[in-house]
Scaffold this motif. Structure first.
Motif: not given
Length: 246
Positions: A42-49, A152-167
């Motif tokens: 879900f999007p960035e800051c979606y809960v409160q706006g 890269r900080r995430l992939s270096g820890q083994g992440a195979r998926l990076i999620c980007y909440p946007l607004n």
């Protein structure tokens, strides 16, 4: 074995009505459950706006150990679907632009935007990774996508998926400027890390601002394999291969 299914939601922004957001997120999670989705975004800051106004940030912020956040959790269905949900977070030292990972009726962890472009938010310092159905994933938030080292900080820890909440709710000229650049940033982060990338954005207008919507799923080669149409609410769903999911 099966593929790992991700659903990225493009939604109109809601301001100062957490109960309404919780009801909508609850409906979306229930739909994901029926569709065999593993992870919902879900999007960035979606809960409160989303806001950049300091006073508004202070008024909207909630602590993860406080009653309002507990009420939010209790309003969501207890589900095997994990959800990445953007919110304005209150901590003892100030305010953070954060995303919580929620599943099985629990909060499993929080990531806070490492590169906030809003003066009212403090920068997060941690880059946690999370586990779902044998898949390791991490979170970057919106403006973080401009910093390859954050991915890269995430992939270096083994992440195979990076999620980007946007607004991407911006003044019209700025929104037009970022209309294609946001997608290109996501594609570059995927190629550089060899990770899948999924984004979730708001869409529509708020006052004099507009968001075209940049909700998509990108494979590790940088190909956009699913995307919600600009200007409309919707959901992008894709079965990611390369994972051994029980």
């Amino acid at each position: 074995m099966r593929k790992f299914r991700v659903a990225a939601f493009q939604r109109k922004p809601v301001f100062d009505d957490v109960a309404r957001v919780a009801a909508r997120v609850g409906e979306d999670i229930a739909w994901c459950e029926s569709q065999g989705v593993d992870l919902a975004l879900f999007p960035e800051c979606y809960v409160q706006g989303y806001t950049t106004d300091r006073a508004m940030i202070a008024r909207r912020a909630m602590a993860v150990d406080g009653a309002p956040f507990a009420d939010l959790l209790s309003a969501l269905p207890v589900s095997g679907v994990d959800a990445v949900l953007g919110f304005v977070e209150l901590r003892a030292d100030g305010y953070y632009n954060s995303a919580a990972v929620i599943g099985d009726g629990l909060m499993k962890g929080v990531y806070s935007k490492n590169h906030p472009n809003e003066r009212g938010f403090l920068p997060g310092r941690d880059a946690p990774v999370f586990h779902k159905s044998g898949v390791v994933f991490g979170i970057n938030i919106c403006y973080d996508a401009n910093f390859p080292e954050s991915a890269r900080r995430l992939s270096g820890q083994g992440a195979r998926l990076i999620c980007y909440p946007l607004n991407n709710m911006l003044a019209a000229a700025t929104a037009e400027k970022w209309r294609s650049r946001s997608v290109e940033n996501l594609r570059q982060r995927a190629v550089e890390t060899g990770c899948w990338v999924a984004s979730s954005d708001v869409v529509g207008t708020a006052g004099e601002q507009i968001s075209f919507g940049c909700t998509c799923i990108v494979d590790p080669q940088g190909t956009v394999v699913a995307r919600v149409a600009e200007g409309a609410e919707g959901v992008a769903v894709f079965d990611m291969d390369g994972f051994d999911v029980p």
